[in-house]
Design an enzyme around this catalytic site. Structure first.
Site, PDB file in Angstrom:
ATOM      1  N   ALA A 178       0.726  -1.233  -0.247  1.00  0.00           N
ATOM      2  CA  ALA A 178      -0.024   0.047  -0.061  1.00  0.00           C
ATOM      3  C   ALA A 178       1.056   1.217   0.089  1.00  0.00           C
ATOM      4  O   ALA A 178       2.078   1.116   0.169  1.00  0.00           O
ATOM      5  CB  ALA A 178      -0.836  -0.044   1.327  1.00  0.00           C
ATOM      6  N   LYS A 179       0.291   2.231  -0.367  1.00  0.00           N
ATOM      7  CA  LYS A 179       0.923   3.847  -0.168  1.00  0.00           C
ATOM      8  C   LYS A 179       0.167   4.436   0.060  1.00  0.00           C
ATOM      9  O   LYS A 179      -1.113   4.702  -0.226  1.00  0.00           O
ATOM     10  CB  LYS A 179       1.820   4.102  -1.361  1.00  0.00           C
ATOM     11  CG  LYS A 179       3.017   4.884  -1.078  1.00  0.00           C
ATOM     12  CD  LYS A 179       4.225   4.389  -0.297  1.00  0.00           C
ATOM     13  CE  LYS A 179       5.497   4.910  -0.562  1.00  0.00           C
ATOM     14  NZ  LYS A 179       6.317   3.921  -0.396  1.00  0.00           N
ATOM     15  N   GLY A 180       0.466   5.629   0.946  1.00  0.00           N
ATOM     16  CA  GLY A 180      -0.319   6.844   1.297  1.00  0.00           C
ATOM     17  C   GLY A 180       0.310   8.245   0.578  1.00  0.00           C
ATOM     18  O   GLY A 180       1.421   8.341   0.669  1.00  0.00           O
TER      19      GLY A 180
END
Ligand code: GLU
Length: 428
Positions: free
Chosen positions: A116-118
């Site tokens: 994931a990444k934000g």
């Protein structure tokens, strides 16, 4: 035909789209693995794309609304895992590409996480500490139903640090009614962080460069290294390489770099930067160079540790290093990578070279789950073992299949996720 279903903003034609580039690497690995087209279609798309709006009161009373993203690419192997980036160039496409890279990175390192990444498109330097705290807390609270210690575990990335992780941990904990240290990694030691986490990505870069030099019958001693970026990753890599006997001849920050053929005293440079509000300009016994010049210096090892797309078809022919270690995510473009490999330059791909951070994040999570905390020596030893094992597997794969180290790394990562997907089967 593209497999992508993402409703993303379209990039300008001149721009190298990070998501298209990530998909090209995936497709090349899928071709090498003869992956089922259905599996490829699944892996080409993030499982969940979240954009939240973050209203924030500036210190002058004005209300500003920011967009905050979190892209969850795959949780086939375990909880989603990945950093939170605060940088003006953040886009949903970039975050989606980085989320996909996290999936392959965790699979390659053999740690039980998805990817994931934000990110939020802000320049953290333009906000006060209080404003950053309000932004981080509101972002966390907007994502509260989508993150969790066994669901999705954020960590620091460019523009964020242990400080932001503490705010995220506190916001999550207050909202659920009890302390949840496992919601983030890369947090301060006082709330369950791990020893060695801050230097981990830089340490991993040093280990992978050292292994690559060993493969060429060399050691770190006396090797000339140029490092683009003197942030968390670049500065830690510079210090550890310096301590191991390498000659760090150039480093840079966003506003330019310095060069000294005799080598830079990295501990002195770190102290200088601390005194000069992170600036390395006018450091004694070094000359000023631009970021572009740094990439083409005569050196043995080049470490791009800043942004993506730094070595492109425009400057690749000028690169003189024999080893390029991608400490940043995606600093070498697809075309530039092919040209370097064709010239016999070893490119140590991002999902291998910069994996030290997420490996120690995993060790932090394990320590938190077991309520037993290790000394730094143990953390570094466990991390080193996982990094060296992944390096050897990538080199072996590259040799057996006769492919570049980048394709070998992707083939291992994608292959493991593809296998897990096959074993788990498709629901319903
Ligand atoms: N942001 C780092 C990376 O890109 C660390 C991620 C993590 O620790 O979860 O690998």
């Amino acid at each position: 035909m593209s497999n992508s279903l993402l409703p993303l903003e379209s990039p300008s034609p001149a721009h190298i789209c990070p998501f298209d580039q990530a998909c090209s690497y995936l497709e090349a690995a899928a071709k090498e693995l003869k992956l089922d087209p259905g599996l490829l279609a699944i892996l080409s798309n993030p499982r969940k794309v979240i954009t939240v709006s973050i209203p924030v009161k500036r210190d002058n009373g004005e209300i500003q609304v920011l967009a905050g993203h979190r892209v969850q690419h795959s949780d086939i192997l375990g909880p989603y895992k990945g950093g939170t980036r605060y940088h003006p160039a953040v886009t949903l496409r970039e975050v989606s590409a980085l989320a996909m890279l996290m999936t392959w990175k965790c699979a390659l390192l053999g740690i039980p996480y998805g990817g994931a990444k934000g990110g939020i498109a802000i320049d953290p330097k333009s906000y006060s500490v209080n404003e950053l705290e309000r932004i981080t807390r509101r972002y966390t609270s907007e994502l509260i139903k989508d993150i969790g210690p066994s669901v999705d575990i954020p960590a620091p990335d460019m523009g964020t640090s242990a400080r932001e992780m503490a705010w995220m941990m506190d916001t999550y904990s207050v909202n659920v009614g009890h302390a949840v240290p496992g919601i983030v990694t890369g947090k301060p030691l006082s709330i369950g962080g791990s020893r060695g986490r801050e230097m981990a990505t830089g340490r991993g870069v040093m280990i992978i460069v050292r292994e690559a030099l060993h493969s060429r019958g060399k050691s770190l001693v006396g090797v000339r290294v140029a490092i683009q970026g003197f942030g968390n990753v670049g500065a830690a890599a510079a210090l550890l390489l310096y301590q191991a006997g390498a000659k760090v001849i150039a480093v840079s920050t966003g506003s330019g770099g310095i060069y000294a053929e005799a080598g830079i005293d990295i501990p002195a440079l770190k102290a200088y930067a601390l005194q000069n509000r992170k600036s390395i300009a006018n450091f004694p016994q070094a000359v000023a160079i631009s970021n572009a010049e740094l990439l083409t210096l005569p050196c043995d090892v080049l470490i791009p540790a800043a942004l993506e797309n730094q070595i492109t078809e425009k400057n690749v022919d000028l690169v003189q290093a024999e080893i390029v270690a991608e400490a940043a995510n995606g600093p070498v473009t697809l075309v530039a990578n092919q040209s370097l490999e064709a010239r016999g330059v070893t490119v140590l791909p991002d999902i291998l070279a910069n994996a030290g951070g997420v490996v120690v994040s995993y060790l932090e999570w394990v320590q938190g789950l077991s309520y037993v905390f290790w000394d730094e020596e143990r953390v570094n030893r466990e991390m080193e073992q996982l990094m060296v094992q992944a390096y050897r597997q990538v080199m072996e794969q590259s040799k057996v299949r006769g492919i570049s180290s980048r394709l070998a790394a992707y083939t291992l990562g994608v292959g493991r996720v593809g296998q897990a997907l096959t074993d788990r089967g498709l629901y319903p």
